[in-house]
Design a protein around this motif. Structure first.
Motif, short mmCIF file in Angstrom:
data_model
loop_
_atom_site.label_atom_id
_atom_site.label_comp_id
_atom_site.label_asym_id
_atom_site.label_seq_id
_atom_site.Cartn_x
_atom_site.Cartn_y
_atom_site.Cartn_z
N LEU A 1 0.77 -1.22 -0.04
CA LEU A 1 0.11 0.23 -0.32
C LEU A 1 0.70 1.21 0.24
O LEU A 1 0.66 2.04 -0.78
N ARG B 1 2.27 1.94 -3.45
CA ARG B 1 1.29 2.66 -3.99
C ARG B 1 1.37 4.18 -4.06
O ARG B 1 1.19 4.77 -4.91
N ILE C 1 4.38 5.64 -5.75
CA ILE C 1 4.15 5.76 -7.01
C ILE C 1 3.08 6.88 -7.61
O ILE C 1 3.42 7.45 -8.70
N ARG C 2 2.06 6.87 -7.03
CA ARG C 2 1.27 8.17 -7.18
C ARG C 2 1.73 9.50 -6.89
O ARG C 2 1.53 10.25 -7.87
N ARG D 1 4.18 9.82 -9.93
CA ARG D 1 3.32 10.06 -11.22
C ARG D 1 2.73 11.50 -11.28
O ARG D 1 1.97 11.71 -12.29
N GLN D 2 2.79 12.50 -10.26
CA GLN D 2 2.15 13.59 -10.17
C GLN D 2 3.17 14.40 -10.15
O GLN D 2 3.66 14.91 -8.96
#
Lengths: 323, 265
Positions: free
Chosen positions: B8, B11, B14-15, B18-19
């Motif tokens: 978790l 995740r 990564i989020r 990616r922003q």
């Protein structure tokens, strides 16, 4: 098997609103390998029931057993054999299809070779094979739904719960989704409980449960539900439905039901419909906007049981069907 | 449980990556704050007992604390987003321990804060601050602990919230003041009495001690200093309280009114 016994759920009131009973002494058993559709108007309690079944709310009273485990006492054990497809997407749009599936696998303790094997199996029926590296927000609505279902299938659930899974899909994606679901359900002999507002989806179900006001109004196969209504019915649209209904009752002595500006003679047995229609047309031509003989559909059964008009149902469907 | 929490957390990371706007914003904003405020106050700042320290240097650990606070705020807002988008419900129905759900978020937020603070640590030599290996280890330990504490505190507040605008209010009236009154911006010594009381009872102030002392002491000196040990104990305590409180919140399921309290119908 899903076994619900004497389930009651009362939402606590606030200072301004009194407590509200959402589910009222509901008992329902869904057998192993059975495909059951749960339908009902908004506020009928089906969303509350769904939340309780997936273990997100605790009911006021009653018992629920999921595949032999008491959901309320051992939520973790019951959860391990359940797959849940929610109405709102439960996948991360910023992650790729593969990343979403892998994360889900970790949540259910899958790893290594077993995971690879399950992944192939869960993707076999989908159109996702070339899209695994793509981010979910680049997928169409239909494909995104396939990810949701594939994700659930990874864990080989014996019980699958779906909450209006086809909301927002176009008719052909919806059909494909439902067809795939039926095929998988038969192959794996899963127990499926799916809430739906769309009656065409209910036609292939083993049983359809219709709820209203927190109670079960009907639970039977689509055929038997239909058979409970007369085999045919005469449906009249009229601007003066109320007075027309009164006159048909008093002058012809026929049994009628009225839904808004629609008068229905629901208990017309086979072969009687045409003479009845002719008689009505001869007497009340001026009051009748349209008249037809209809074979009852599941929607008619729903209307009969819940007392809702077709327009109300349509409006609820348009509103996204959330109480 | 650890595997789930790490997945978790991964995740979250990564989020974040990616922003790119988020990455730029969270790294640049505290640095700008530091440079502007630090340079602006430099001429007027004379802290008692720290006369040889420039404001830029005084404010330096405070900015680190701010980075952690902001990383925590951003990661807490994603709780509300996850709930809105629907992702959260699939985690909640999974057969995983509720603590791993909390740890997933907290470790994700911690990892993000770590990247920022480690980059920011590069500025230390330019301020004339030198760090021995032992002190660096203490400092990194303090980063991890405090980031986790803030992330857990953010989690505790964000969990019951249904809108991110509500969380912004909490952030401005509660989380920001915790930072402002930690000694990050100004020392406790010369403030008015009422403020002195607030600053003394502020648990976050202890985290700042953990962040500041390693720059001026060796690890041995710090670990035998009563102030350092007290600060460490208090920080561990509020971090643990926030983690356990968060877990309790996640465990809590809304419950129907029990029938006996109703009039029969």
């Amino acid at each position: 098997m899903i076994d619900i016994a004497h389930l009651t759920h009362v939402y606590p009131g606030t200072r301004k609103t009194p407590p509200r009973t959402a589910i009222d002494d509901l008992s329902l058993t869904i057998g192993d390998g059975e495909f059951c559709i749960l339908s009902g108007p908004n506020g009928s309690g089906k969303s509350t029931l769904f939340r309780i079944l997936c273990g997100m709310s605790l009911p006021s009273s009653g018992r629920i057993s999921m595949g032999g485990f008491d959901l309320l006492k051992y939520p973790s054990k019951a959860r391990a054999q359940m797959g849940v497809v929610f109405q709102s997407p439960a996948i991360d749009k910023h992650l790729s299809v593969a990343e979403n599936l892998r994360l889900h696998a970790v949540l259910y303790g899958l790893r290594g070779g077993e995971y690879d094997h399950r992944l192939t199996e869960a993707l076999a029926w989908t159109d996702l094979k070339d899209r695994l590296a793509d981010k979910v927000d680049t997928l169409s609505g239909g494909l995104a739904r396939q990810v949701e279902l594939a994700k659930c299938l990874l864990t080989r659930p014996s019980i699958l719960l779906l909450d209006e899974p086809t909301t927002g899909l176009d008719p052909s994606s919806r059909r494909n989704f439902i067809m795939a679901l039926h095929k998988i359900q038969r192959e794996r002999r899963m127990t499926v409980l799916m809430t739906s507002h769309i009656f065409s989806e209910a036609e292939d179900a083993d049983r359809v449960a219709i709820m209203k006001g927190g109670r079960l109004l009907g639970l039977d196969s689509p055929q038997d539900l239909r058979a409970k209504l007369g085999r045919e019915m005469v449906v009249i649209q009229s601007r003066h439905a109320e007075s027309l209904e009164a006159r048909i009752r008093s002058e012809l002595g026929l049994k009628t039901r009225r839904y808004g500006d629609e008068v229905r003679l629901e208990e017309t047995s086979n072969g009687d419909s045409l003479p009845v229609l002719e008689k009505l047309l001869a007497r009340y031509r001026a009051d009748i906007d349209s008249i037809a003989i209809k074979q009852p559909t599941l929607e008619d059964v729903f209307i009969h049981l819940t007392g809702q008009t077709a327009e109300q149902i349509e409006r609820e469907q348009m509103e996204g069907a959330h109480p | 449980m650890i595997r789930v929490a790490l997945a978790l957390a991964h995740r979250e990371f990564i989020r974040f990556i990616r922003q790119p706007q988020r990455v730029v914003g969270t790294v640049a904003q505290p640095i700008l704050f530091w440079l502007f405020l630090g340079s602006g106050f430099s001429s007027s700042f004379r802290a008692p007992g720290m006369e040889h320290i420039s404001y830029l240097e005084y404010f330096y650990p405070g900015v680190m604390l701010m980075m952690m606070l902001f990383a925590s705020i951003f990661s807490s807002i994603t709780i509300i987003e996850d709930r809105d988008a629907g992702f959260l419900q699939s985690v909640l129905v999974a057969p995983v321990s509720r603590l791993s759900i909390v740890l997933g978020k907290v470790l994700g937020g911690t990892a993000i804060a770590m990247v920022q603070t480690l980059i920011f640590t590069i500025a230390a030599p330019f301020l004339g601050l030198s760090l021995g290996l032992g002190s660096l280890a203490l400092l990194i330990g303090a980063y991890v602990l405090t980031s986790m504490g803030f992330a857990a505190m953010g989690f505790l507040f964000a969990w019951p919230m249904r809108s991110s605008s509500g969380f912004h209010a909490i952030m401005m009236v509660f989380l920001m003041p915790l930072w402002m009154l930690s000694g990050a911006l100004f020392p406790i010594e010369k403030v008015p009495g009422w403020l002195h009381i607030l600053m003394t009872i502020n648990p976050v102030a202890h985290a700042l001690v953990l962040m500041r002392m390693p720059f001026y002491m060796t690890a041995e000196q710090a670990l035998s200093d009563q102030r350092y040990l007290t600060a460490l104990a208090v920080t561990v305590l509020w971090t643990a309280v926030c983690l356990l409180g968060s877990m309790r919140r996640v465990e809590k399921r809304d419950r129907g009114l029990v029938q006996t309290s109703l009039t029969p119908h």
